[in-house]
Design a protein around this motif. Sequence first.
Motif, PDB file in Angstrom:
ATOM      1  N   VAL A 104       0.848  -1.189   0.000  1.00  0.00           N
ATOM      2  CA  VAL A 104       0.000   0.000   0.000  1.00  0.00           C
ATOM      3  C   VAL A 104       0.887   1.243   0.000  1.00  0.00           C
ATOM      4  CG1 VAL A 104      -1.703   1.336   1.307  1.00  0.00           C
ATOM      5  CG2 VAL A 104      -1.896  -1.147   1.199  1.00  0.00           C
ATOM      6  N   SER A 105       0.526   2.202  -0.855  1.00  0.00           N
ATOM      7  CA  SER A 105       1.253   3.474  -0.912  1.00  0.00           C
ATOM      8  C   SER A 105       0.245   4.614  -1.002  1.00  0.00           C
ATOM      9  CB  SER A 105       2.208   3.507  -2.110  1.00  0.00           C
ATOM     10  OG  SER A 105       1.488   3.355  -3.322  1.00  0.00           O
ATOM     11  N   TRP A 106       0.703   5.815  -0.600  1.00  0.00           N
ATOM     12  CA  TRP A 106      -0.181   6.988  -0.569  1.00  0.00           C
ATOM     13  C   TRP A 106       0.469   8.146  -1.329  1.00  0.00           C
ATOM     14  CZ3 TRP A 106      -4.955   7.358   2.003  1.00  0.00           C
ATOM     15  CH2 TRP A 106      -5.307   6.274   2.798  1.00  0.00           C
ATOM     16  N   LEU A 107      -0.377   8.926  -2.022  1.00  0.00           N
ATOM     17  CA  LEU A 107       0.069  10.128  -2.715  1.00  0.00           C
ATOM     18  C   LEU A 107      -0.801  11.307  -2.297  1.00  0.00           C
ATOM     19  CD1 LEU A 107       0.527   8.773  -6.363  1.00  0.00           C
ATOM     20  CD2 LEU A 107       2.308   9.114  -4.652  1.00  0.00           C
ATOM     21  N   HIS A 108      -0.182  12.486  -2.222  1.00  0.00           N
ATOM     22  CA  HIS A 108      -0.915  13.730  -1.979  1.00  0.00           C
ATOM     23  C   HIS A 108      -0.623  14.672  -3.132  1.00  0.00           C
ATOM     24  CE1 HIS A 108      -1.100  17.854   0.178  1.00  0.00           C
ATOM     25  NE2 HIS A 108      -2.296  17.553  -0.301  1.00  0.00           N
ATOM     26  N   ASN A 109      -1.651  14.917  -3.956  1.00  0.00           N
ATOM     27  CA  ASN A 109      -1.490  15.752  -5.154  1.00  0.00           C
ATOM     28  C   ASN A 109      -0.327  15.269  -6.015  1.00  0.00           C
ATOM     29  OD1 ASN A 109      -3.612  17.386  -4.326  1.00  0.00           O
ATOM     30  ND2 ASN A 109      -2.270  18.843  -3.283  1.00  0.00           N
ATOM     31  N   GLY A 110      -0.200  13.924  -6.084  1.00  0.00           N
ATOM     32  CA  GLY A 110       0.833  13.317  -6.920  1.00  0.00           C
ATOM     33  C   GLY A 110       2.164  13.123  -6.239  1.00  0.00           C
ATOM     34  N   GLU A 111       2.331  13.664  -5.030  1.00  0.00           N
ATOM     35  CA  GLU A 111       3.584  13.532  -4.292  1.00  0.00           C
ATOM     36  C   GLU A 111       3.453  12.431  -3.245  1.00  0.00           C
ATOM     37  OE1 GLU A 111       6.360  15.220  -4.856  1.00  0.00           O
ATOM     38  OE2 GLU A 111       5.496  16.482  -6.431  1.00  0.00           O
ATOM     39  N   LYS A 112       4.550  11.695  -3.032  1.00  0.00           N
ATOM     40  CA  LYS A 112       4.538  10.585  -2.089  1.00  0.00           C
ATOM     41  C   LYS A 112       4.345  11.093  -0.663  1.00  0.00           C
ATOM     42  CE  LYS A 112       7.132   6.456  -0.734  1.00  0.00           C
ATOM     43  NZ  LYS A 112       8.384   5.682  -0.912  1.00  0.00           N
ATOM     44  N   ARG A 134      -3.549  24.709   5.662  1.00  0.00           N
ATOM     45  CA  ARG A 134      -4.033  24.881   4.287  1.00  0.00           C
ATOM     46  C   ARG A 134      -3.222  24.055   3.295  1.00  0.00           C
ATOM     47  NH1 ARG A 134      -9.041  27.450   4.253  1.00  0.00           N
ATOM     48  NH2 ARG A 134      -9.070  29.000   5.921  1.00  0.00           N
ATOM     49  N   GLU A 135      -1.950  23.810   3.614  1.00  0.00           N
ATOM     50  CA  GLU A 135      -1.088  23.050   2.710  1.00  0.00           C
ATOM     51  C   GLU A 135      -1.508  21.589   2.621  1.00  0.00           C
ATOM     52  OE1 GLU A 135       2.825  23.580   4.177  1.00  0.00           O
ATOM     53  OE2 GLU A 135       2.956  25.696   3.580  1.00  0.00           O
ATOM     54  N   ASN A 136      -2.248  21.097   3.632  1.00  0.00           N
ATOM     55  CA  ASN A 136      -2.675  19.706   3.615  1.00  0.00           C
ATOM     56  C   ASN A 136      -3.877  19.458   2.707  1.00  0.00           C
ATOM     57  OD1 ASN A 136      -1.746  19.904   6.923  1.00  0.00           O
ATOM     58  ND2 ASN A 136      -0.832  18.374   5.589  1.00  0.00           N
ATOM     59  N   ALA A 137      -4.548  20.527   2.280  1.00  0.00           N
ATOM     60  CA  ALA A 137      -5.722  20.352   1.430  1.00  0.00           C
ATOM     61  C   ALA A 137      -5.318  19.752   0.084  1.00  0.00           C
ATOM     62  CB  ALA A 137      -6.428  21.690   1.229  1.00  0.00           C
ATOM     63  N   GLY A 138      -6.234  19.047  -0.553  1.00  0.00           N
ATOM     64  CA  GLY A 138      -5.968  18.473  -1.870  1.00  0.00           C
ATOM     65  C   GLY A 138      -6.460  17.051  -1.980  1.00  0.00           C
ATOM     66  N   THR A 139      -5.963  16.349  -3.016  1.00  0.00           N
ATOM     67  CA  THR A 139      -6.405  14.988  -3.316  1.00  0.00           C
ATOM     68  C   THR A 139      -5.414  13.971  -2.754  1.00  0.00           C
ATOM     69  OG1 THR A 139      -7.443  15.754  -5.352  1.00  0.00           O
ATOM     70  CG2 THR A 139      -7.015  13.386  -5.166  1.00  0.00           C
TER      71      THR A 139
END
Length: 849
Positions: A104-112, A134-139
């Motif tokens: 299992v791996s995780w990405l935040h806005n395409g970054e690991k 605010r920097e934590n917001a995203g996909t």
Amino acid sequence: MKTGFRMDKDVKKPKTHVSTFRFALNPQTRPLCVGRKEKEYGLDTTKMMVNNKLGVSPTTDARQTQVHALTSPHFKQPLQDCTVFEGSDATFRGVIAGSRPLGVSWLHNGEKVSSKNTSFKNGVAVLDLIRCSRENAGTYTCTAENTYGKQSSSAVLHITGKATKEVPRTQRQQRDEKDKVSTDIREINPRTKVSTSEGPPVEFLDPPEQVEARVGKQARLHCDFRSSSVPVACCWIYNRDKVVVGGQRVSVRSSKTQSSVEISQACADDTGSYTVIVRNRKGSAQHTVSLSVVDRPDPPASPPVVSKLSTQSLVLSWTGPSYDGGTAVLGYIVEVRQEGPDKPGSWTEVSSRCKNTSYHVRSGLKPQGQYLFRVRAYNSAGVSEPSQESDCVKMATAKEKKEEPKSYITVTVDTKNKVKDHYSVHEKLGVGKFGQVFRLCHIETGAVCAGKFYRARTSKEKMAAHKEIELMNFLHHPKLVQCLAAYDTRSEMVMVMEYIAGGELFERIVDDNFEHTEPTSARYMQQILEGMQYVHKQKIVHLDLKPENIVCVDTTGTQIKIIDFGLASKLEDGKPLMVMHGTPEFVAPEVINYEPVSLETDMWSIGVICYILLSGESPFQGDGDAETLALVTAARYEFDQESFEDISDQAKDFISSLLKKDRRCRLSCTEALAHPWMVSFTPLTRRPTKSLRKEKMKHFLAKRKWKKTGKAVLALQRMANLSNRPDSPGSSSEEPVWSQEAEEAIQSLDQQLQSEPCFQQALKDTTLPKGATAQLRCLVNGYPKPKVKWLQNEKPVSQSSRVTVEQREDGLCSLVLSDLKPSDAGVYVCRASNKMGQAMSSAKLKVET
């Protein structure tokens, strides 16, 4: 080991636990991403890898069957969008099925995403985000992968402001809210978490510090708050003593977001501090509101006394009201009535803008005219009744001759007569630790004096009174108050002093009609130094120099006198003197540290007075006595740029030369008088001057009034009690002290929150295939926190490598069974219990083969 892999530290027999190795094989085998738990699933992953690589057919044992059942990963419960407040925590969860081992791996806005925030256990992938910004917001995307494929699930994190904005809700949550359970459902959602565990249990939202109400009108104390959980319980405590309860005039209302006290027809007795305590199941918070019920002030306590009488002018002096109405007296109205052989005239205003307790009447009076005077006080609530009338005053026929300097008197204590044998006693002028001061009038000459009546009940108190009288015989100087007589009888002990009508220097300075500049301040300091220079030449130390003890001789001139030598002492060679008294803002470091005092101890206080005189601020004033004493002992102060922007560098150097922690480094009176700042403002020096602002000085005086000057002289021992240790005055915790009634009320808040367990979300029947992961979840509330026990077919469920039990703080209880077997089927019961009772929820689990 150099075989391309390493052994975990907790493995003792690698032969029987092959799956506990961490592999670092070639890139063709790396996607397997083997972990420690493979043995839980009954798979010999090493053997699988080798056989698959070499093309060897699976064996026919029980493990063969599971190899044939291998499938690609899929999300049984995908990630869900999450909305949290800025500064709160958020958690993404996904339940993943598929053949083990799974990576299992995780990405935040395409970054690991860093692995320290993630976990994968029993088929549940978790990403925890702490104190979101605010920097934590995203996909956020979670990807599960094994040798047979991979699958991803994504969700969006929304961050809202810290204000009281409501978290957006889904349509389902809005429907649930109508059923009054949406809050709990939202909190226990396994895939979305809005946590306040990092924040306070209860947070007050802009609560009022002070409330003012008029007598007879309604007073309302209202506090809004945000609670991290419900229910909440509230109570109000009056003056840390009595519990505020509803009654005829008082109503108390509380909800889960606010609490208030309303008092109809408020009266002076309602004045005080009101503390609201709000408690929920996670903790409590409190806030104190000061209520002032204001009324117009009492009349001035004494009739006006006349001095400086001439043909057409005179000076009136009086004492302020005994009760100011609950808010500061703003000024006085002086009234006059002419007397004559005909009918008396009517009362007319002489002045309506008098700010002090004295006034110079310069116009409207006729030679040989006869007049009566009276005074009214006023505040924001209204004007008082008039004071008692003055004695009838007859104006002079010719200008008075200038009084010749009086010769000084060496006082001998009269032990045969009482003070009333020689003086008539009038109104009270003040109260102190020593006793009381009254206005006196000499029976024969009519001279006005002040009588200091000592509270001399014990021999120790009498000795202290005699000591002050003896010291006053050494202090014959124009800048020092003079002792005129003394009486010591069995019933009382009195020192008669000259009456000084001008009032406190600082009160005089803030008068709108009074000039306040740096040169005038220097001249005041010069007079203080001249007076103290004489005192120090007698080897006497004052030990209580402060603004209240610097008074003006009259209301028109700029001459001052130093008063109150009640704490003064004469220094003797070879006998160190340590004292335990003083006023926190003005006391020197050596007094606090209980070290020998000296003449330089007074110089520190003079430096503080000069600092305040020029800036209107106190250099060492803290939030409480403990903080003030800590700042003094560290000699920690600064010249605020705004307060000292119009003050010369020479003045700042003068102050710095006095506020030295080491008393040996402080200027003496003689050295201070020769300082360049003093010399630069001689009468021969002419240079442009700028008026200094008085707003901060007015604020300083207002705070001093609240402190009740009579109680300002504190024992150092009491000051030390504010600290945890006598030698560390800055370490006070200042914990509130409650009465027994208040303590019981506060403790009862916890009892009000107690409830027996109740399932707000019950277990649900579930049917799953063999080898899948089952998650049984329910939401249980109750306080104290219920203890949870799981049963399968009426037998306790034990945790194992396949079975995990979890109980969260928000009441979510879960039982996770991985790699389901037919024996796992049955009826599962969650039993929750606390001291208030117990509750159960059950569900049926079917396992399809």
